[in-house]
Design an enzyme around this catalytic site. Structure first.
Site, mmCIF file in Angstrom:
data_model
loop_
_atom_site.group_PDB
_atom_site.id
_atom_site.type_symbol
_atom_site.label_atom_id
_atom_site.label_comp_id
_atom_site.label_asym_id
_atom_site.label_seq_id
_atom_site.Cartn_x
_atom_site.Cartn_y
_atom_site.Cartn_z
ATOM 1 N N TYR A 147 49.282 38.441 31.648
ATOM 2 C CA TYR A 147 48.223 39.278 32.234
ATOM 3 C C TYR A 147 48.819 40.342 33.161
ATOM 4 O O TYR A 147 48.465 41.522 33.087
ATOM 5 C CB TYR A 147 47.266 38.352 32.992
ATOM 6 C CG TYR A 147 46.130 39.013 33.735
ATOM 7 C CD1 TYR A 147 44.943 39.352 33.097
ATOM 8 C CD2 TYR A 147 46.229 39.260 35.104
ATOM 9 C CE1 TYR A 147 43.882 39.920 33.792
ATOM 10 C CE2 TYR A 147 45.177 39.830 35.814
ATOM 11 C CZ TYR A 147 44.010 40.160 35.150
ATOM 12 O OH TYR A 147 42.969 40.717 35.852
ATOM 13 N N SER B 220 44.820 45.556 38.093
ATOM 14 C CA SER B 220 44.668 44.371 38.953
ATOM 15 C C SER B 220 45.714 44.449 40.055
ATOM 16 O O SER B 220 46.824 44.958 39.828
ATOM 17 C CB SER B 220 44.910 43.108 38.123
ATOM 18 O OG SER B 220 45.141 41.992 38.969
HETATM 19 C C1 4PL Z 1 44.922 38.218 43.435
HETATM 20 O O1 4PL Z 1 42.988 40.065 38.551
HETATM 21 O O2 4PL Z 1 43.905 40.018 41.430
HETATM 22 C C2 4PL Z 1 44.029 36.041 40.623
HETATM 23 C C3 4PL Z 1 43.074 36.687 38.327
HETATM 24 N N1 4PL Z 1 44.456 36.489 41.813
HETATM 25 O O3 4PL Z 1 42.804 37.982 37.814
HETATM 26 C C4 4PL Z 1 43.089 38.874 38.757
HETATM 27 C C5 4PL Z 1 44.433 37.789 42.102
HETATM 28 C C6 4PL Z 1 43.583 36.913 39.670
HETATM 29 C C7 4PL Z 1 43.977 38.705 41.176
HETATM 30 C C8 4PL Z 1 43.562 38.223 39.933
#
Ligand code: 4PL
Length: 250
Positions: free
Chosen positions: A156, A143
């Site tokens: 996370y 992510s």
């Molecule tokens: C920029 O992978 O990449 C919220 C929630 N904001 O899960 C993510 C951003 C989230 C993200 C993610």
């Protein structure tokens, strides 16, 4: 964003969490390009429904990626049905929005167990199968929050940063078997998982920071995922593709 190419003919793939969201989008396109796709989702109803809708050779095996026995059973099923494994896309994860003040150690453990331990267990069993054929493509979905330190997601972010670094280390170990290990860092995406907890303002905040404006749909990540899952990416390993419309510019 269609392609006439058939990059996955004769390839067998497991995609975790492919009952919906980014995993589902990847499963659809891989199937369209000739791949045999096994959906490994803990939500069996959703996994079965998606497999049925995709049709053809696509099937679903209920899997809890955090349970070693469930992961072993998944790989046994793939071995028996298809005789080999070429590709794994580790896409399944929990996306929990919680303030730091509210996160307990149990919450932390729950997320680390699925989002990081689950990727370990999958990579362990998958690479054991891939090694036999001296071929493999492992694509881990991390992510862009690991680059940003996004709030309300510390467990996370920690798990996804683990996936990100683990990807590089595993690439080093598996190069000798011609198995590549890469990861994708998507930005915030319009998925069910992202709408299940209330933080809807995040989409607008993020859009303001993107170089290219708009709200990411699951399909927007698929070309990058499938490049890393294809034979074409043989000279790319331990690498990261950030699919976030320039949010991080990484
Ligand atoms: C920029 O992978 O990449 C919220 C929630 N904001 O899960 C993510 C951003 C989230 C993200 C993610």
């Amino acid at each position: 964003m269609s392609t006439n190419r058939m990059r996955f003919t004769d390839r067998v793939a497991i995609i975790t969490g492919a009952g919906r969201g980014i995993g589902e989008a990847a499963a659809r396109q891989m199937h369209a390009e000739g791949g045999t796709v096994v959906i490994a989702d803990i939500n069996n109803e959703r996994g079965e429904a998606t497999a049925k809708d995709i049709g053809g050779s696509c099937c679903s095996v209920r899997t809890d990626i955090a349970d070693p026995e469930s992961v072993a059973a998944l790989h046994n099923t793939v071995e028996q049905r298809f005789g080999k494994l070429d590709i794994v896309i580790n896409n399944a994860s929990l996306v929990p929005y919680q303030k730091w003040e509210d996160i307990t150690f149990d919450d932390w453990r729950k997320i680390l167990r699925v989002d990081l331990d689950g990727v370990f267990l999958m990579c362990k069993s998958s690479s054991d199968m891939m090694r036999k054929n001296n071929y493999g493509r492992i694509v881990n979905i991390s992510s862009n929050t690991v680059l940003l330190g996004t709030p309300n997601l510390v467990h996370y972010v920690a798990a996804k940063a683990g996936v990100y670094a683990f990807t590089r280390a595993l690439a080093t170990e598996l190069g000798q078997y011609s198995i590549t290990v890469n990861n994708i860092c998507p930005g915030i995406t319009d998925t069910d998982a992202n709408w299940e907890t209330p933080h809807h303002e995040a989409f607008d905040l993020v859009e303001g920071m993107q170089a290219i404006k708009g709200r990411a749909k699951p399909q927007y990540h698929v070309p990058s995922i499938l490049f890393l899952a294809s034979e074409e990416s043989f000279w790319v390993t331990g690498s990261t593709v950030v699919t976030d419309a320039g949010h991080t510019r990484h």
